[in-house]
Write an enzyme that holds these catalytic residues in place. Structure first.
Site, PDB file in Angstrom:
ATOM      1  N   PHE A 158      10.993 -36.342   8.986  1.00  0.00           N
ATOM      2  CA  PHE A 158       9.747 -36.792   9.611  1.00  0.00           C
ATOM      3  C   PHE A 158       9.828 -36.845  11.134  1.00  0.00           C
ATOM      4  O   PHE A 158       8.815 -36.823  11.814  1.00  0.00           O
ATOM      5  CB  PHE A 158       9.357 -38.180   9.068  1.00  0.00           C
ATOM      6  CG  PHE A 158      10.074 -39.314   9.747  1.00  0.00           C
ATOM      7  CD1 PHE A 158       9.554 -39.884  10.905  1.00  0.00           C
ATOM      8  CD2 PHE A 158      11.280 -39.813   9.275  1.00  0.00           C
ATOM      9  CE1 PHE A 158      10.214 -40.910  11.560  1.00  0.00           C
ATOM     10  CE2 PHE A 158      11.953 -40.827   9.906  1.00  0.00           C
ATOM     11  CZ  PHE A 158      11.419 -41.384  11.052  1.00  0.00           C
ATOM     12  N   LYS A 182       9.155 -26.709   3.505  1.00  0.00           N
ATOM     13  CA  LYS A 182       8.615 -27.973   2.998  1.00  0.00           C
ATOM     14  C   LYS A 182       8.715 -29.019   4.102  1.00  0.00           C
ATOM     15  O   LYS A 182       9.781 -29.568   4.367  1.00  0.00           O
ATOM     16  CB  LYS A 182       9.379 -28.478   1.768  1.00  0.00           C
ATOM     17  CG  LYS A 182       8.623 -29.646   1.137  1.00  0.00           C
ATOM     18  CD  LYS A 182       9.497 -30.642   0.427  1.00  0.00           C
ATOM     19  CE  LYS A 182      10.073 -31.699   1.305  1.00  0.00           C
ATOM     20  NZ  LYS A 182       9.113 -32.648   1.905  1.00  0.00           N
ATOM     21  N   SER A 235      18.206 -37.406   5.920  1.00  0.00           N
ATOM     22  CA  SER A 235      19.160 -38.520   5.905  1.00  0.00           C
ATOM     23  C   SER A 235      20.444 -38.125   5.163  1.00  0.00           C
ATOM     24  O   SER A 235      20.447 -37.237   4.311  1.00  0.00           O
ATOM     25  CB  SER A 235      18.519 -39.727   5.224  1.00  0.00           C
ATOM     26  OG  SER A 235      18.172 -39.377   3.902  1.00  0.00           O
ATOM     27  N   CYS A 291      18.175 -38.136  15.706  1.00  0.00           N
ATOM     28  CA  CYS A 291      19.547 -38.059  15.189  1.00  0.00           C
ATOM     29  C   CYS A 291      20.536 -38.010  16.344  1.00  0.00           C
ATOM     30  O   CYS A 291      21.741 -38.129  16.134  1.00  0.00           O
ATOM     31  CB  CYS A 291      19.715 -36.850  14.298  1.00  0.00           C
ATOM     32  SG  CYS A 291      19.591 -35.325  15.215  1.00  0.00           S
ATOM     33  N   GLU A 397      23.382 -46.160  10.091  1.00  0.00           N
ATOM     34  CA  GLU A 397      22.291 -45.640  10.930  1.00  0.00           C
ATOM     35  C   GLU A 397      21.111 -46.611  10.910  1.00  0.00           C
ATOM     36  O   GLU A 397      20.571 -46.925   9.854  1.00  0.00           O
ATOM     37  CB  GLU A 397      21.843 -44.274  10.393  1.00  0.00           C
ATOM     38  CG  GLU A 397      20.704 -43.671  11.211  1.00  0.00           C
ATOM     39  CD  GLU A 397      20.332 -42.263  10.759  1.00  0.00           C
ATOM     40  OE1 GLU A 397      20.250 -42.007   9.546  1.00  0.00           O
ATOM     41  OE2 GLU A 397      20.109 -41.419  11.657  1.00  0.00           O
TER      42      GLU A 397
HETATM   43  P1  NAD Z   1      14.828 -38.033   4.440  1.00  0.00           P
HETATM   44  O1  NAD Z   1      16.182 -37.700   3.966  1.00  0.00           O
HETATM   45  O2  NAD Z   1      14.144 -39.211   3.859  1.00  0.00           O
HETATM   46  O3  NAD Z   1      13.824 -36.785   4.158  1.00  0.00           O
HETATM   47  C1  NAD Z   1      14.154 -35.489   4.600  1.00  0.00           C
HETATM   48  C2  NAD Z   1      13.465 -34.492   3.677  1.00  0.00           C
HETATM   49  O4  NAD Z   1      13.980 -34.623   2.353  1.00  0.00           O
HETATM   50  C3  NAD Z   1      11.963 -34.713   3.587  1.00  0.00           C
HETATM   51  O5  NAD Z   1      11.320 -33.456   3.565  1.00  0.00           O
HETATM   52  C4  NAD Z   1      11.788 -35.473   2.272  1.00  0.00           C
HETATM   53  O6  NAD Z   1      10.551 -35.190   1.646  1.00  0.00           O
HETATM   54  C5  NAD Z   1      12.944 -34.966   1.436  1.00  0.00           C
HETATM   55  N1  NAD Z   1      13.493 -35.999   0.550  1.00  0.00           N
HETATM   56  C6  NAD Z   1      13.568 -37.344   0.788  1.00  0.00           C
HETATM   57  N2  NAD Z   1      14.174 -37.965  -0.241  1.00  0.00           N
HETATM   58  C7  NAD Z   1      14.496 -37.006  -1.138  1.00  0.00           C
HETATM   59  C8  NAD Z   1      15.140 -37.031  -2.415  1.00  0.00           C
HETATM   60  N3  NAD Z   1      15.584 -38.157  -2.949  1.00  0.00           N
HETATM   61  N4  NAD Z   1      15.288 -35.861  -3.070  1.00  0.00           N
HETATM   62  C9  NAD Z   1      14.860 -34.713  -2.536  1.00  0.00           C
HETATM   63  N5  NAD Z   1      14.240 -34.638  -1.328  1.00  0.00           N
HETATM   64  C10 NAD Z   1      14.063 -35.761  -0.637  1.00  0.00           C
HETATM   65  O7  NAD Z   1      14.893 -38.110   6.027  1.00  0.00           O
HETATM   66  P2  NAD Z   1      13.731 -38.561   7.018  1.00  0.00           P
HETATM   67  O8  NAD Z   1      13.573 -40.030   6.914  1.00  0.00           O
HETATM   68  O9  NAD Z   1      12.534 -37.705   6.848  1.00  0.00           O
HETATM   69  O10 NAD Z   1      14.380 -38.171   8.436  1.00  0.00           O
HETATM   70  C11 NAD Z   1      15.213 -39.030   9.153  1.00  0.00           C
HETATM   71  C12 NAD Z   1      16.667 -38.709   8.911  1.00  0.00           C
HETATM   72  O11 NAD Z   1      16.940 -37.358   9.333  1.00  0.00           O
HETATM   73  C13 NAD Z   1      17.599 -39.569   9.746  1.00  0.00           C
HETATM   74  O12 NAD Z   1      18.706 -39.926   8.957  1.00  0.00           O
HETATM   75  C14 NAD Z   1      18.016 -38.656  10.889  1.00  0.00           C
HETATM   76  O13 NAD Z   1      19.238 -38.978  11.488  1.00  0.00           O
HETATM   77  C15 NAD Z   1      18.074 -37.344  10.182  1.00  0.00           C
HETATM   78  N6  NAD Z   1      17.980 -36.233  11.123  1.00  0.00           N
HETATM   79  C16 NAD Z   1      19.095 -35.480  11.317  1.00  0.00           C
HETATM   80  C17 NAD Z   1      19.065 -34.446  12.242  1.00  0.00           C
HETATM   81  C18 NAD Z   1      20.286 -33.624  12.490  1.00  0.00           C
HETATM   82  O14 NAD Z   1      20.176 -32.601  13.148  1.00  0.00           O
HETATM   83  N7  NAD Z   1      21.450 -33.992  11.999  1.00  0.00           N
HETATM   84  C19 NAD Z   1      17.889 -34.167  12.935  1.00  0.00           C
HETATM   85  C20 NAD Z   1      16.768 -34.951  12.687  1.00  0.00           C
HETATM   86  C21 NAD Z   1      16.829 -35.981  11.769  1.00  0.00           C
END
Ligand code: NAD
Length: 497
Positions: A158, A182, A235, A291, A397
């Site tokens: 997000f 997606k 995440s 991140c 985090e």
């Molecule tokens: P999230 O893991 O909740 O969601 C990421 C994606 O996975 C979304 O598209 C979501 O719909 C999907 N998703 C969520 N739960 C799922 C599940 N149980 N099964 C399958 N798909 C699922 O992450 P978020 O809250 O959208 O984003 C924030 C996180 O992303 C933070 O932890 C941040 O540090 C990380 N992030 C990392 C980087 C990097 O480059 N390492 C960059 C940006 C964000």
């Protein structure tokens, strides 16, 4: 206050884009809420297994002709997309601010970084070249060509709704693959806008697809035999428990970028005037939802007067951050994305206090919200002192506008703290001593290292790295590594008798 021009009007439904057609999802339709106004600004479907299957089918069919399209022709679609993104630069930036809450300048930066990936992928005829050696044995030549594989899934988080899918998708299509993106269903409109522009750029139907939704779509991608690989940014638990094992079970390539809890080390010889603004954007920019955001500040040395003066200066700046709707150019920090995220951050502050940290700046209630918006998703900047390395607010985090401060006597100890973190995404040091900087770069375990840089975001022509709890995989998104990820190396050996 002047009325802020919002780009998303009415309450549109974000549609899927499959095989060159815009289609409303048959799944549950949920609200997209602006975290500033708390108003519903749109709706999005949580797509079904059948919908992801039909997108993969379209992408698989389109792959046949697309991979036969010469790279030099394929990249012309990207040149056109790049032009359209530039023409719509301000609008796409405003969409990010409206659906996510970040400040308009942060959105503009995100747009710029996203476009840069399209620009790099425009160089695919050169980037995709293979290798050749004549006479590997007498009269025998050997060469390597890079070929596309088929359909790739791109899953975004997000917090960077516009840029992150562009770390992958332009390279995937430039190399001759087709994609299904997606986006996070919390922020579906930025990718919808990009996809509209991809359509306008003229990509053949089925090359660039987008399916909104959540776990069902991700599960459908992981299970689908025609998906060759997945890039995921999100995440750490989802990366570790769902994406990486899911790709392993079905033999898919995988780039999985996870969470972070970055540590910023301050040496007493740093340039204080230049360091403090860098810390403001690192810890509090994007309301800490990056991140690459700093989470823990480690101040090295036993000079109490340096420590007290430095912390006082940081606190003064943080106290005066202007909070409000990011479409207002004077605002410096927007809200966090939703109430659940705010509660999680508040909970971490409570945990820190219970574990012995003390509040230097209490942002649990935003002091003043410019424009008088509801405080629902807003927080102020929080600074905690007397933090120690084993505390959960260091090791987990938080993903919010908080700074925990640790004191250490030596740089060695500061590096140990970085290295014992479960996350290794973007640790940084501020110093004017080259030896200390080199030691930090050499010894600190981190995919991205900052020297006098608080947000270590690699440019599009470098890989976006990460290690341990922040990354699973081998190759990374962006640049040449993305080109390698999206292609298979085929080696040909020729002997003509
Ligand atoms: P999230 O893991 O909740 O969601 C990421 C994606 O996975 C979304 O598209 C979501 O719909 C999907 N998703 C969520 N739960 C799922 C599940 N149980 N099964 C399958 N798909 C699922 O992450 P978020 O809250 O959208 O984003 C924030 C996180 O992303 C933070 O932890 C941040 O540090 C990380 N992030 C990392 C980087 C990097 O480059 N390492 C960059 C940006 C964000």
């Amino acid at each position: 206050m002047a009325l802020l021009e919002e780009p998303i009007k009415g309450v549109p439904v974000a549609k899927n884009y499959i095989d060159g057609e815009w289609v409303e999802s048959k799944g549950e339709i949920i609200d997209v809420v602006n975290p500033v106004t708390c108003e519903t600004i749109g709706k999005v479907g949580i797509s079904t297994k059948e919908e992801i299957d039909s997108a993969v089918q379209a992408a698989q069919t389109a792959f046949h002709d697309w991979r036969r399209t010469p790279p030099v022709t394929r990249c012309r679609y990207l040149f056109r997309l790049r032009e359209l993104l530039e023409e719509n630069f301000e609008e796409v930036s405003r969409v990010q601010t409206q659906e996510h809450g970040k400040c308009i300048d942060e959105s503009r930066g995100e747009t710029r970084r996203g476009i840069e990936n399209v620009e790099v992928a425009c160089g695919i005829p050169t980037l995709m070249m293979g290798d050749c050696l004549e006479d590997i044995a007498s009269g025998i030549d050997e060469y390597l060509i890079r070929q596309p594989l088929g359909v790739f899934g791109v899953i975004g988080p997000f917090n960077f709704p516009f840029m992150i899918p562009l770390w992958s998708a332009p390279y995937a299509v430039a190399t001759g693959n087709t994609v299904v993106i997606k986006p996070s269903s919390e922020v579906p409109f930025s990718q919808t806008k990009i996809t509209e522009l991809a359509e306008e750029a003229g990509f053949p139907p089925g090359v660039w697809n987008m399916v909104h939704g959540g776990r069902t779509v991700v599960g459908g991608m992981l299970e689908h035999p025609d998906i060759q690989g997945i890039t995921f940014v999100g995440s750490t638990p989802v990366m570790q428990d769902v994406i990486y094992p899911g790709c392993g079970e079905t033999g898919k390539r995988c780039i999985a970028q996870g969470g972070a809890a970055n540590i910023i080390v301050i040496m007493p010889d740093c340039n204080v005037e230049a360091t403090i603004p860098g810390l403001m954007t690192s810890f509090f920019g994007n309301a800490g939802q990056r991140c690459l955001a700093g989470q823990t500040l480690v101040i090295v040395g036993d000079d109490d007067s340096f420590y007290n003066d430095f912390v006082e200066k940081v606190t003064d700046r943080a106290r005066n951050i202007r909070i409000g709707y990011g479409l207002d150019e004077s605002v410096q920090m927007g809200p966090v994305r939703d109430v659940q995220k705010k509660e999680s951050i508040l909970n971490y502050i409570e945990i820190g206090l219970k574990e012995g940290a003390t509040l230097k700046l209490d942002g649990r209630k935003a002091k003043e919200i410019l424009g008088g918006y509801p405080e629902t998703c807003f927080l102020g900047a929080t600074i905690m002192e007397n933090v120690s390395r084993e505390m959960r607010i260091v090791r987990e985090e938080i993903f919010g506008p908080t700074m925990g401060i640790i004191r250490t006597k030596t740089l060695d100890e500061a590096i140990e703290i970085c290295n014992e973190s479960p996350y290794h995404n973007g640790h940084a040091i501020f110093t004017s001593n080259g030896k200390a900087a080199r030691q930090f770069q050499y010894d600190c375990i981190s995919g991205n290292i900052g020297i006098n840089i608080g947000i270590v975001a690699p440019m599009a022509f470098f890989p976006f790295s990460g290690m341990a709890g922040s990354f699973l995989g081998v190759l990374h998104t962006q640049g040449k590594e993305a080109v390698r990820f999206f292609t298979e190396s085929k080696v040909c050996i020729h002997r003509w008798l």
